[in-house]
Design an enzyme around this catalytic site. Structure first.
Site, PDB file in Angstrom:
ATOM      1  CE  LYS A  25      47.231  46.777 115.207  1.00 34.84           C
ATOM      2  NZ  LYS A  25      46.178  46.491 116.147  1.00 34.84           N
ATOM      3  NE  ARG A  95      45.090  49.689 119.325  1.00 34.89           N
ATOM      4  CZ  ARG A  95      43.759  49.757 119.257  1.00 34.89           C
ATOM      5  NH1 ARG A  95      43.068  48.716 118.906  1.00 34.89           N
ATOM      6  NH2 ARG A  95      43.146  50.879 119.549  1.00 34.89           N
ATOM      7  N   GLY A 104      43.335  38.571 115.739  1.00 37.42           N
ATOM      8  CA  GLY A 104      42.786  38.049 116.991  1.00 37.42           C
ATOM      9  C   GLY A 104      43.708  37.149 117.785  1.00 37.42           C
ATOM     10  CG  MET A 106      49.789  37.729 119.329  1.00 38.48           C
ATOM     11  SD  MET A 106      51.333  38.230 118.614  1.00 38.48           S
ATOM     12  CE  MET A 106      50.786  39.205 117.269  1.00 38.48           C
ATOM     13  NE  ARG A 338      43.978  44.276 108.602  1.00 37.33           N
ATOM     14  CZ  ARG A 338      43.746  43.627 109.731  1.00 37.33           C
ATOM     15  NH1 ARG A 338      44.743  43.311 110.522  1.00 37.33           N
ATOM     16  NH2 ARG A 338      42.533  43.284 110.076  1.00 37.33           N
ATOM     17  CG  HIS A 456      43.326   7.919  87.046  1.00 35.78           C
ATOM     18  ND1 HIS A 456      42.005   7.757  87.381  1.00 35.78           N
ATOM     19  CD2 HIS A 456      43.388   7.972  85.704  1.00 35.78           C
ATOM     20  CE1 HIS A 456      41.295   7.681  86.274  1.00 35.78           C
ATOM     21  NE2 HIS A 456      42.113   7.809  85.241  1.00 35.78           N
ATOM     22  NE  ARG A 562      48.302  12.419  80.725  1.00 37.26           N
ATOM     23  CZ  ARG A 562      48.316  13.539  81.470  1.00 37.26           C
ATOM     24  NH1 ARG A 562      47.335  14.402  81.381  1.00 37.26           N
ATOM     25  NH2 ARG A 562      49.312  13.760  82.315  1.00 37.26           N
ATOM     26  NE  ARG A 619      51.228  10.511  76.578  1.00 38.91           N
ATOM     27  CZ  ARG A 619      51.079  10.619  77.897  1.00 38.91           C
ATOM     28  NH1 ARG A 619      51.994  11.260  78.622  1.00 38.91           N
ATOM     29  NH2 ARG A 619      50.033  10.106  78.488  1.00 38.91           N
ATOM     30  CB  SER A 767      56.581  18.203  75.850  1.00 38.51           C
ATOM     31  OG  SER A 767      55.632  18.524  76.838  1.00 38.51           O
ATOM     32  CB  CYS A 834      52.673  18.409  78.808  1.00 37.59           C
ATOM     33  SG  CYS A 834      53.616  16.886  78.664  1.00 37.59           S
ATOM     34  CE1 TYR A 854      54.041  22.978  75.442  1.00 38.69           C
ATOM     35  CE2 TYR A 854      55.782  23.508  73.878  1.00 38.69           C
ATOM     36  CZ  TYR A 854      54.998  22.566  74.537  1.00 38.69           C
ATOM     37  OH  TYR A 854      55.177  21.240  74.295  1.00 38.69           O
TER      38      TYR A 854
HETATM   39  C1  PEP Z   1      54.193  13.442  82.720  1.00 39.28           C
HETATM   40  O1  PEP Z   1      54.761  12.407  83.022  1.00 39.28           O
HETATM   41  O2  PEP Z   1      54.474  14.543  83.228  1.00 39.28           O
HETATM   42  C2  PEP Z   1      53.099  13.430  81.740  1.00 39.28           C
HETATM   43  C3  PEP Z   1      52.558  14.567  81.325  1.00 39.28           C
HETATM   44  O3  PEP Z   1      52.638  12.221  81.330  1.00 39.28           O
HETATM   45  P1  PEP Z   1      51.672  11.284  82.180  1.00 39.28           P
HETATM   46  O4  PEP Z   1      51.174  12.072  83.358  1.00 39.28           O
HETATM   47  O5  PEP Z   1      50.572  10.871  81.269  1.00 39.28           O
HETATM   48  O6  PEP Z   1      52.574  10.165  82.563  1.00 39.28           O
HETATM   49 MG    MG Z   2      54.498  10.692  81.781  1.00 39.65          MG
END
Ligand code: PEP
Ligand code: MG
Length: 874
Positions: A25, A95, A104, A106, A338, A456, A562, A619, A767, A834, A854
């Site tokens: 402020k 203030r 709100g 203080m 702000r 999972h 997967r 994979r 990866s 990944c 990537y």
């Molecule tokens: C990992 O282990 O990061 C992966 C991508 O494989 P998963 O989660 O299937 O084990």
């Molecule tokens: Mg894995």
């Protein structure tokens, strides 16, 4: 050291860059004055002073008071008024204002400087006795409450009594004489609480400054900071400023507004205004404010000033602003500005329009939209997140964002059955296993008692953009009796439940939803993002549908397929997989594998087609085999399985027993399977290449990347690589077709990172599987971290869930090392990630710096990863 910074007409000692020292402020008040807006003059006492005040036992540092008085002189000079001078009294607001806004939390005191003599003087000078005593009673109330700890309701009761006697409902309907009576009653409230109202305005000011400093350490401020993860601030600044009066009749008032609509981004003032009022009237909700258009109608001159000021502010700050203002007898005063908080939709529209208006560059625009903004745009939302607060019964980890509403069911079968009769369901489970996948798919959202952010359920749900809450320790799920308990309430099958996967809140009942809004500006914005981005963004997708979905979000290939997720897609498939597992001879296994091949080939064909020449990384089989075996009510399933596979029931049981593992995540999985049973790898590779050939023969393009999981030694990879190449050669020869392919590996075992140089001799790409790499580097089980993670976060032992935000110091070091070693032995090595962290913005920024090629993430996070990668490159 300078502890007091003044601001006044066109000259300020501070500026907008000094937020740490002057608070948000104070810094913005200084800046607004500096650029010539009409701001009442004032002074800001620094946040450092607050820290010193607390360390020295509630005392101002030496010399500070004198500095304040010196600053006050400049305010008095500009206003032509003096604090405590009955002939020309200066009134002040006091203030708080920290470097990070804590709405709100203080304290604020308005109209400071009044006593009996000054109130009479103010009445005389303004020619408005009603106004003077209105200010006086407001001051007594606020000062009593904030500085003297007298409960506000005691004042409120007196006011209400007098209003009732006069038979009026609005404060504004009280006369000057009435207000004098209110003042007298308020003074009695002080006495009844054994408090002395300080008549001396300097003493008033000193105690008000102390009170603001004290409020920094108040319970609610401390709680707010810990809940919002605000750390490292020194304290609050105090702003002492000449009052502008919104309560001087019908040509005065007070308001708050955004320079653009914070929900939609539309370029139009958006806010509220109260005629003949002071700021706290809006906050206290005593009177209902009117839309800002009222000001345009009633005081067009002031409205015009407001519009001009807003334009000036936007030009100056190059962003949408949130402002507070007061109109005193037709003259506008700016009290605060702000950067305004906004929704995702508004963020994108504002960024795009600011570029069109020439206020920001496209580089700047790319940085104005936060990844969470995009996240909001891509998932359905609750229509009103405030409306349901009373029905929240508990919360868990916000595992997959978005809003879901449905009726509770407790197993996958019920989920499918209810859904097929047209009922939306929320699947409530203790934990989920791969067998629940179809049930999860049919559910609107998933709620799990156990599990972390990469359990999972969480991974699968995020993949579909399906709201999911995991790790909810307050929840007790009794799947057997189809009932759950939470927060003293029972959830039975069929009860409506709403989940906010973005916050982790579990809400009873059916809360209204709003569909995701993809504003037309998003396309343009994302183009700017992509123009800057160096990292490619691929997706984790297991089905042709996911692959297509991801392409719509801009995925440039598949970084992880997967294959085993598709094993549960039908009864027939899982039965075939189980026959393969319990096969007692190689012939029997080969037979089952041959039956499985067409299923896999069809899936791969669909995925390769959807990606049309973009790289598709498939994979080889990864999870431990027991995950595919039945659990729960075993007898029947095992008998059926025995019949189906042509083995004895005993053989089924003994196979299941043999496959039980103590540490399944460290067990018989990954390439260990393909090395032990080469026929599994052979079948999968054949399915991949036959699919590729079909796509090519149909006129499509293919880039196939075969990925070996869980490699720890170069020899493991070499073993599988030669298998892959042999089968590839066979299929290509049989079909007389050349398939462009590479063989690479996941780096997800710490040893593989350490051996990256040797492994890259064989691997054409890496990866990083950062789910497993994090699990094995920390030694935390990915499925069980929910048990202690909340405590680690609370105690500050971990700053983030490392399965969500990559641990740069540990796992990140392994990644850097592996990148360096890998590229040293193969300069054109393609490297990506990944694991789940691949779609997380901080992680993406880190990987950009490390020089990956990537990232790959679930389809719904693709736009977020694109944005993060674009921002990292600006
Ligand atoms: C990992 O282990 O990061 C992966 C991508 O494989 P998963 O989660 O299937 O084990
Ligand atoms: Mg894995």
């Amino acid at each position: 050291t300078q502890r007091v910074f003044t601001f006044g007409k066109t000259k300020s000692q501070g500026d907008a860059s000094m937020k740490d020292l002057l608070g948000g402020k104070g810094a913005n008040l200084a800046e607004m004055s500096r650029i010539g807006l009409s701001v009442p003059p004032g002074l800001t006492i620094t946040t450092d002073t607050c820290a010193e005040f607390h360390t020295s036992g509630r005392q101002l540092p030496p010399g500070c008071w004198e500095e304040i008085l010196e600053g006050l002189r400049t305010v008095e000079a500009e206003m032509g008024l003096r604090l405590g001078d009955a002939a020309a009294p200066l009134l002040l607001s006091v203030r708080s204002g920290a470097a990070i806004s804590m709405p709100g939390m203080m304290d604020t005191v308005l109209n400071l400087g009044l006593n009996d003599a000054c109130a009479a003087g103010l009445a005389k000078r303004s020619g408005d006795e009603r106004f003077a005593f209105d200010a006086y009673r407001r001051f007594l109330d606020m000062y009593g409450n904030v500085v003297m700890n007298i409960p506000h309701h005691l004042f409120e009761e007196q006011l209400e009594r007098i209003k009732a006697e006069r038979k009026v409902t609005e404060d504004t309907a009280l006369s000057a004489a009435d207000l004098k009576l209110v003042v007298a009653k308020y003074k009695e409230v002080y006495k009844s609480r054994g408090k002395v109202f300080p008549e001396d305005p300097y003493e008033q000011m000193r105690l008000a400054i102390y009170a603001v400093f004290d409020s920094w350490q108040s319970e609610r401020a401390n709680v707010y900071r810990s809940v919002n993860g605000i750390t490292g601030l020194k304290g609050t600044a105090v702003n002492v400023q000449a009052m502008a009066f919104g309560n001087m009749g019908l040509t005065s008032g007070t308001g708050v507004c955004f320079t653009r609509n914070p929900s939609t981004g539309e370029r139009k003032l958006y806010g509220e205004y109260l005629i003949n009022a002071q700021g706290e009237d809006v906050v206290a909700g005593i009177r209902t404010p009117e839309p800002i258009d009222t000001l345009a109608r009633t005081l067009p001159g002031a409205y015009q000033q407001l519009v001009e000021n807003c334009n000036l502010l936007e030009k100056h700050y190059k962003d949408m602003q949130d402002i507070e203002f007061t109109v005193q007898e037709g003259q506008l005063y700016m009290l605060q500005c702000r950067g305004g908080k906004r929704t995702g939709q508004a963020a994108v529209r504002i960024a795009v329009e600011l570029v069109d208006e020439g206020l920001v560059t496209t580089d700047e625009a790319v940085l104005m939209v936060e990844p969470t903004h995009l996240d909001q745009l891509l998932h359905p939302q609750f229509a009103d997140e405030e409306a349901y607060k009373g029905s929240v019964v508990g919360s868990g980890l916000p595992a997959s964002p978005g809003a879901a509403v449905g009726q509770a069911v407790f197993d996958a079968e019920d989920a499918e059955a209810w859904k097929s009769s047209g009922l939306p369901v929320i699947l409530v489970r203790r934990e989920t296993s791969p067998e629940d996948v179809k049930g999860m798919y049919t559910a609107e959202g998933v709620l799990c008692q156990l599990g972390g952010m990469t359990s999972h359920a969480a991974v699968v749900a995020r993949g579909w953009g399906k709201p999911c809450i995991t790790g909810c320790s307050d929840l007790q799920v009794d799947e057997h009796n189809k009932v759950a308990r939470i927060g003293g309430k029972e959830i039975r099958q069929g009860d409506f439940l709403s989940l906010n996967g973005s916050t982790g809140e579990i809400i009873l009942g059916k809360q209204p939803l709003a569909p995701p809004e993809l504003a037309g500006d998003l396309g343009r914005f994302m183009k700017w993002v992509d123009d800057r981005r160096v990292l490619k963004v691929l997706t984790n997708a297991d089905t042709p549908e996911d692959a297509e979905e991801a392409r719509k979000f801009g995925a440039e290939g598949i970084g992880l397929c997967r294959t085993e997720h598709m094993f549960f897609a039908s009864e027939e498939r899982i039965a075939t997989v189980r026959r393969m597992i319990v096969a007692q001879t190689k012939e029997a296994r080969l037979k089952a594998l041959a039956d499985l091949l067409p299923f896999q080939r069809t899936d791969f064909e669909g995925i390769l087609k959807a990606m049309d020449g973009l790289p598709v990384t498939i994979r080889l089989l990864d999870p431990p085999l027991h995950e595919f075996l039945p659990d729960g009510e075993m007898t029947e399933v095992c008998e059926a399985l025995a019949r189906d596979a042509g083995v004895t029931v005993d053989e089924v049981y003994s196979t299941i027993e043999k496959l039980q593992e103590v540490n399944p995540m460290l067990g018989f999985r990954g390439c260990r399977l393909g090395i032990t049973y080469p026929e599994i790898t052979e079948m999968q590779v054949r399915a991949m290449f036959e699919a590729a050939v079909r796509v090519i023969k149909a006129g499509g393009k293919v880039q196939l990347d075969v990925m070996v999981p869980l490699v720890g030694t170069a020899a493991e990879l070499a073993n599988q690589e030669s298998l892959v190449r042999r089968v590839a050669k066979q299929v290509m020869a049989e079909s007389d077709t050349v398939v462009s392919y590479r063989v690479g590996t996941m780096i997800e075992v710490p040893r593989a990172a350490l051996q990256a140089g040797a492994i890259a001799k064989t691997a054409e790409f890496f990866s990083f599987g950062t789910n497993d790499l994090t699990q094995m580097t920390f030694g935390y089980s990915r499925d069980d971290i929910g048990k202690f993670l909340p405590i680690y976060l609370e105690k500050g032992i971990l700053v983030n869930d490392p399965f969500q935000v990559l641990d740069q110091d540990g796992v990140g070091e392994l990644i850097k090392f592996a990148v360096e070693r890998g590229r040293a032995s193969r300069p054109d090595l393609k490297i990506g990630i990944c694991g789940e962290q691949g779609g997380e913005p901080q992680t993406v920024a880190f990987l950009h710096e490390v020089g990956l090629d990537y990232v790959s993430c679930s389809p719904f996070r693709v736009p977020i990863a694109r944005l993060a990668a674009g921002q990292a490159a600006v």
